[in-house]
Design a protein around this motif. Structure first.
Motif, mmCIF file in Angstrom:
data_model
loop_
_atom_site.group_PDB
_atom_site.id
_atom_site.type_symbol
_atom_site.label_atom_id
_atom_site.label_comp_id
_atom_site.label_asym_id
_atom_site.label_seq_id
_atom_site.Cartn_x
_atom_site.Cartn_y
_atom_site.Cartn_z
ATOM 1 N N TRP A 163 -0.813 -0.111 -19.060
ATOM 2 C CA TRP A 163 -0.593 -0.024 -20.524
ATOM 3 C C TRP A 163 0.477 -0.430 -21.056
ATOM 4 N N LEU A 164 0.293 -0.935 -22.363
ATOM 5 C CA LEU A 164 1.691 -1.098 -23.352
ATOM 6 C C LEU A 164 2.168 0.213 -23.661
ATOM 7 N N VAL A 165 3.512 0.515 -23.837
ATOM 8 C CA VAL A 165 3.981 1.845 -24.242
ATOM 9 C C VAL A 165 5.195 1.608 -25.010
ATOM 10 N N HIS A 166 5.220 2.493 -25.988
ATOM 11 C CA HIS A 166 6.680 2.469 -26.738
ATOM 12 C C HIS A 166 7.389 3.786 -26.945
ATOM 13 N N THR A 167 8.444 4.043 -26.439
ATOM 14 C CA THR A 167 9.089 5.461 -26.549
ATOM 15 C C THR A 167 10.058 5.331 -27.763
ATOM 16 N N ALA A 168 9.432 6.230 -28.840
ATOM 17 C CA ALA A 168 10.298 6.465 -30.262
ATOM 18 C C ALA A 168 10.907 7.295 -30.093
ATOM 19 N N GLN A 169 12.188 7.099 -30.520
ATOM 20 C CA GLN A 169 13.076 8.415 -31.131
ATOM 21 C C GLN A 169 13.097 8.784 -32.212
ATOM 22 N N ILE A 170 12.693 9.952 -32.519
ATOM 23 C CA ILE A 170 12.348 10.419 -33.848
ATOM 24 C C ILE A 170 13.567 11.753 -34.139
ATOM 25 N N GLU A 171 14.328 11.422 -35.206
ATOM 26 C CA GLU A 171 15.445 12.014 -35.677
ATOM 27 C C GLU A 171 15.076 13.474 -36.180
ATOM 28 N N GLY A 172 15.534 14.595 -35.829
ATOM 29 C CA GLY A 172 15.213 15.718 -36.373
ATOM 30 C C GLY A 172 15.728 15.624 -37.956
ATOM 31 N N ARG A 173 14.941 16.442 -38.674
ATOM 32 C CA ARG A 173 15.431 16.441 -40.448
ATOM 33 C C ARG A 173 16.457 17.658 -40.474
ATOM 34 N N PRO A 174 17.374 17.802 -41.311
ATOM 35 C CA PRO A 174 17.969 18.928 -41.672
ATOM 36 C C PRO A 174 17.042 20.199 -42.109
ATOM 37 N N ALA A 175 17.361 21.470 -41.978
ATOM 38 C CA ALA A 175 16.484 22.494 -42.012
ATOM 39 C C ALA A 175 16.470 22.591 -43.666
#
Length: 689
Positions: A115-127
């Motif tokens: 399969w094609l796959v992409h690992t995305a890096q999601i930045e956390g938002r400030p509280a």
């Protein structure tokens, strides 16, 4: 990662006192859930509540959501490229959605393909960016049965909202919640301290409210102070306060700065039954009555005010003035009621409807009279007294006192019966007929009272079921569940060996031809047996234990209780699991037999040593256990049956039950049938998990 203190306070109009604590706790629980879903770490959430505010203080809150990697799988490689090796539209669309090109995608190889796959890096938002929305979501899920709108706003909440304070340490968290922009403003006590002031840092809460606003925001601390001060005030009077916890909670929810004071009422009112005086003091005025060491009501009461007055005597005098007319009313009603006897109200009960199809309360009293006499004869109570109490059981409903103070129903009947010279057992039964009034309540003390209480409950159950008005869901207008559980408790805890079928049949017969449901007896019995399951689960007894007993449908509650306790003990034995499995196996074998099961074991057809050993033990136990079953000593019987584990296990290892020889097979089936029937004398233990 830095950790912070977060404060949210919602300033409102006076919140409903009986719901205040549940609202605050729900707010805290909801907000914890929202923080967890948002992946914001925190150490704890502390709730605060007063009549004009709901607040939360979160400790060690993370600055930001953690960044995380999310694996986004695309189409299979076989579908991602055409025959020429060029990306398909599906592959290109997936890649665009992830902000990459197809050739930047990684490959994931599994046993089902590539399969094609992409690992995305999601930045956390400030509280700080999230907290306003999380608070709004937590507030939206509060258990508010009836919302309010105020002014020209379309927003709804339990009460009008005036202030919203959101602070992350010393920083104001921008938000627009319930129509109000967040600010640093807190409101103090209505009459003391500063009416409004600002808070600089979340860590200042709730101390700043105490110091500047004269408000104790901590509900539990406020409750503890009221309790301690009321106890001290009662001790100073030489008495003990009636610190009912529901009333204590309600009073705590009514004040922000509790001040406890003691007042008096005239001793002449003590001639009125104490229950009526206590009812008006607690129910109407939210006062705490005071008793002496022997339990006699004193002409004093303790109350909690929401202000620290320079002249408390004025507040005390005002409360004494307020309660006096209520006590005078009680005195007047009591003296008026004494001018006629309880029995004089019987004809007027013809004017009060019990239920449209079932007739008047007078007819119900006559049925309770007959039913109470029937039950009294069964349990060894005085039949004449039970019948008299049954006849008078509803007369106090038409007295002035009960008409005004409905919670005194029953207890006033007791006092009036004593005044009329009725037997003490009769008078006591008029009060105790309603026991138990709630879960955990006391039971009737005497046999006459038990007879009347059971008669009342069975009359209601048989009547309402008899016209097909079964309780559905949470709708139970005649409190049939409470009546059933109460009746079961009386019979089991008072050791009254009565049969449900017999009692319901008698109650049905007393109705004559009024009932239309032809299956009323089995319906009521099944309904009552079904109440056992919830009751035992509350005691920590497994549902499978109750189901094992229910499978045998014993209809004597005392006998049912003994079986449940015996099976509950049995499952703690080492042999229980194996014997439960063996019973299930036996049950499955016997279920496949066509026709009538054989019951006679012929010794001459016992061939194998294992079946001889089992047959010998089963035969011995049949004789040994018969008197134990007859006496209801199920625990001893099951303990003895546990000894069958080894011979049963050996039997199944070495003996072929379904032998080719029909005579051998029938003999072995008879042996298993007799074995199973021994256990079925108590319960179907094959249902044990």
């Amino acid at each position: 990662m830095a950790q912070h203190t977060f404060l949210v306070e919602i300033g409102t109009a006076e919140l409903p006192p009986k719901a205040l604590r549940s609202l605050a706790e729900a707010f805290a629980d909801n907000f914890k859930s929202e923080l967890t879903k948002a992946d914001l770490a925190f150490a704890g959430v502390e709730w605060f509540a007063s009549p004009r505010r709901l607040a939360l203080k979160v400790s060690e809150l993370a600055s930001d959501q953690p960044s995380k990697s999310v694996e986004k799988r695309g189409p299979a490689v076989a579908q991602a490229f055409d025959a020429d090796g060029k990306p398909t539209k599906a592959a290109e669309g997936w890649a665009r959605g992830n902000g990459i090109t197809v050739d930047q995608a990684e490959r994931l190889v599994t046993d089902k393909g590539e399969w094609l796959v992409h690992t995305a890096q999601i930045e956390g938002r400030p509280a700080k960016e999230l907290l306003g929305e999380l608070v709004s979501q937590a507030l939206a899920k509060l258990p508010i049965p009836k919302m309010m709108r105020w002014g020209d706003k379309t927003i709804q909440f339990v009460r009008p909202v005036f202030t919203v304070t959101l602070l992350l340490d010393g920083d104001l968290v921008p938000a627009h919640i319930l129509g109000i922009d967040s600010a640093r403003t807190l409101r103090g006590h209505r009459f003391m301290g500063e009416s409004e002031f600002t808070i600089d840092n979340a860590s200042q809460y709730p101390q700043i409210l105490l110091e500047k606003g004269m408000v104790m925001a901590d509900f539990m601390a406020r409750k503890a102070k009221i309790k301690a001060d009321v106890e001290a005030a009662a001790a100073a009077c030489g008495g003990v306060a009636d610190l009912d916890d529901d009333l204590l909670e309600e009073v705590t929810a009514l004040v922000e700065w509790p001040v406890v004071l003691t007042a008096n009422f005239e001793e002449k009112f003590l001639a009125v039954p104490a229950e009526a005086l206590v009812h008006t003091m607690k129910g109407d005025q939210k006062y705490f009555p005071v008793y002496d060491k022997s339990g006699k009501l004193l002409p004093k009461f303790i109350f909690v005010t929401n202000i620290e007055s320079k002249d408390p005597s004025q507040i005390i005098a005002g409360n004494e003035k307020v309660v006096r007319p209520r006590l005078s009313d009680a005195e007047f009603f009591f003296k008026t009621d004494l001018k006629q006897k309880l029995a004089d109200h019987l004809p007027r009960l013809e004017t009060v409807l019990f239920q449209q199809q079932l007739g008047t309360v007078r007819a119900k009293a006559a049925r309770i009279e007959a039913m109470a006499g029937f039950i009294a004869a069964k349990i060894g109570a005085d039949v004449a007294q039970a019948q008299r109490a049954g006849l008078l059981s509803k007369c106090d409903l038409l007295t002035n006192m009960v008409s005004e103070f409905t919670d005194t129903q029953g207890v006033m009947g007791m006092h009036y019966a004593r005044h009329d010279g009725e037997a003490e057992a009769v008078a006591l039964a008029l009060n105790e007929q309603y026991m138990p009034r709630f879960a955990g309540d006391a039971l009737p003390s005497g046999l006459v009272s038990c007879a009347v209480a059971l008669a009342d409950k069975f009359d209601t159950l048989a009547g309402i079921f008899g016209i097909g008005m079964l309780p559905k869901g949470d709708k139970d207008p005649f409190a049939l569940r409470r009546a059933a559980i109460g009746a079961l408790r009386i019979m089991t805890e008072k050791q009254l060996d009565l049969d449900l079928v017999e009692l319901v049949e008698e109650a049905v017969s007393v109705y004559g031809d009024k009932l239309t449901n032809k299956t009323v007896v089995s319906d009521v019995v099944d309904f009552m047996l079904g109440r056992f399951r919830a009751a035992y689960q509350d005691e920590g007894i497994g549902a499978d234990v109750v189901l094992a007993v229910l499978a045998r449908r014993p209809t004597r509650p005392l006998d049912f209780d003994r079986r449940v306790k015996a099976v509950s003990h049995f499952r703690t034995l080492d042999a229980a699991l194996a014997l439960a499995a063996a019973n299930k196996r036996v049950s499955n074998i016997l279920a496949k037999v066509e026709g009538e099961l054989p019951t006679t074991v012929k010794p001459e057809l016992l061939v194998d040593a294992a079946e001889k050993a089992l047959a010998t033990q089963v035969a011995e136990l049949q004789g040994e256990l018969a008197p134990l079953f007859a006496a209801g000593d199920y625990q001893t019987a099951l303990t003895r049956l546990a000894a069958l584990r080894e011979p049963v296990d050996t039997f199944f290892e070495e003996v072929m039950v379904m032998a080719d020889d029909e005579a051998l097979k029938a003999n072995r089936l008879a042996l298993l049938n007799n074995l199973r029937n021994l256990f079925l004398q108590v319960a179907d233990i094959s249902l044990l998990q």
